[in-house]
Scaffold this active site. Structure first.
Site, mmCIF file in Angstrom:
data_model
loop_
_atom_site.group_PDB
_atom_site.id
_atom_site.type_symbol
_atom_site.label_atom_id
_atom_site.label_comp_id
_atom_site.label_asym_id
_atom_site.label_seq_id
_atom_site.Cartn_x
_atom_site.Cartn_y
_atom_site.Cartn_z
ATOM 1 N N ASP A 68 -3.987 8.475 -0.473
ATOM 2 C CA ASP A 68 -3.506 7.546 -1.493
ATOM 3 C C ASP A 68 -4.487 6.399 -1.724
ATOM 4 O OD1 ASP A 68 -3.075 6.374 0.983
ATOM 5 O OD2 ASP A 68 -0.907 6.591 0.896
ATOM 6 N N ASP A 137 10.062 2.604 5.788
ATOM 7 C CA ASP A 137 11.076 3.097 4.844
ATOM 8 C C ASP A 137 11.041 4.622 4.706
ATOM 9 O OD1 ASP A 137 8.819 3.569 3.330
ATOM 10 O OD2 ASP A 137 9.430 2.342 1.619
ATOM 11 N N HIS A 139 8.316 6.542 4.072
ATOM 12 C CA HIS A 139 7.313 7.169 3.199
ATOM 13 C C HIS A 139 6.246 7.912 3.991
ATOM 14 C CE1 HIS A 139 4.874 3.161 3.189
ATOM 15 N NE2 HIS A 139 4.157 4.026 3.865
ATOM 16 N N GLU A 144 7.519 7.064 -1.810
ATOM 17 C CA GLU A 144 8.630 6.190 -1.442
ATOM 18 C C GLU A 144 9.951 6.947 -1.599
ATOM 19 O OE1 GLU A 144 7.791 3.732 0.113
ATOM 20 O OE2 GLU A 144 6.593 2.227 -0.932
#
Ligand SMILES: O=P(O)(O)OC[C@H]1O[C@](O)(CO)[C@@H](O)[C@@H]1O
Length: 261
Positions: A68, A137, A139, A144
């Site tokens: 990413d 979270d 990811h 996400e």
């Protein structure tokens, strides 16, 4: 097969992961590595650096694709993932810069940057081993919660939690970019081997959700349950919420001698 290995500490995880990657490179000198950023994989890169030196492995043909990149950060910003990959991976390991790719997060051409990246990965023959960390979270990459399991490389909006978590790399939370470009869950699942690492109490819940929770787009890390060859390297703190922990220890202790990671 998902194998969960509880290691003594981060360095032990780095050594195990690097050993597996170096064996791959020894057998396939132009192996395609899936590279992750963030704090988690740094121990792997440091162990690779040592292993390359000690084993005298030629890495000049190794290819790499990062997971990413932030959107809109200048490429020479020290926290752009292009800069991080250059600083933490390409230079210390002595990889060939032109063979190491990072999604293009510049605004110019962002509409086709995802499709271009997918094409490049496919043309390389696909990723042999993909390093992964996991966000608090849930990811993986920057997928996400809510990311489709069919997703490919595209632009995403970071959650407030991720921007908070990553504020430590920037002057303030407001400086963390709002958008990113990330390999999709389907892109990640195409890699031939997934190496997922997690350390510390802060990752325990996300890790348990990913490995043992329901498979759900609300918990992107749970996509790894759909992959046939996943190795999860965790320290005691990150493993602390796993319900089947005793079995994972037992299975690893009784692993057939011929079986590698
Ligand atoms: O490793 P960290 O810094 O805790 O971040 C969690 C994960 O989120 C990502 O940074 C997203 O790119 C992963 O590569 C990383 O391992």
């Amino acid at each position: 097969m998902a194998e969960i290995v509880v290691v003594r500490d981060q360095d032990a995880a780095g050594e195990l992961a690097a050993g597996s990657i170096l064996d791959l490179i020894a057998a396939k000198p132009d192996a395609v590595l899936g590279l992750a950023t963030g704090s988690t994989p740094l121990v792997v890169y440091r162990a690779l650096e040592r292993g390359i030196r000690e084993r005298g492995i030629d890495v000049s043909h190794v290819r790499g694709y990062a997971l990413d990149e932030y959107v809109g950060l200048p490429a020479d910003h020290p926290e752009s993932y292009r800069a991080v990959i250059t600083r933490e991976v390409v230079e210390p390991l002595g990889l060939t810069p032109s063979l190491i790719h990072v999604p293009n997060g510049s605004l110019e051409g962002i509409e086709h940057a995802g499709a271009d990246y997918e094409k490049a990965i496919a043309q390389s023959g696909g990723v042999d081993v993909q390093l992964l960390g996991i966000g608090t979270d849930g990811h993986i990459g920057f997928n996400e919660p809510g990311s489709s399991f069919a997703s490919v490389t595209r632009v995403k909006t970071l959650t407030e939690q991720t921007r908070k978590d990553n504020a430590r790399f920037f002057a303030s939370e407001d400086d963390v970019p709002m958008h990113c470009i990330t390999q999709g869950l389907s892109t990640i699942l195409k890699a031939r081997h997934l190496l997922l690492l997690a350390f510390g109490e802060g990752k325990a819940e996300a890790l348990a959700g990913a490995v043992e929770g329901p498979v759900s787009a609300s918990n992107p890390g749970s996509a790894v349950q759909l992959h046939p060859h996943v190795t999860v390297l965790v320290d005691e703190a990150a493993a602390s919420r796993l319900r089947n922990l005793d079995y994972y220890r037992y299975a690893y202790a009784n692993k057939p001698a011929w079986q590698t990671l």
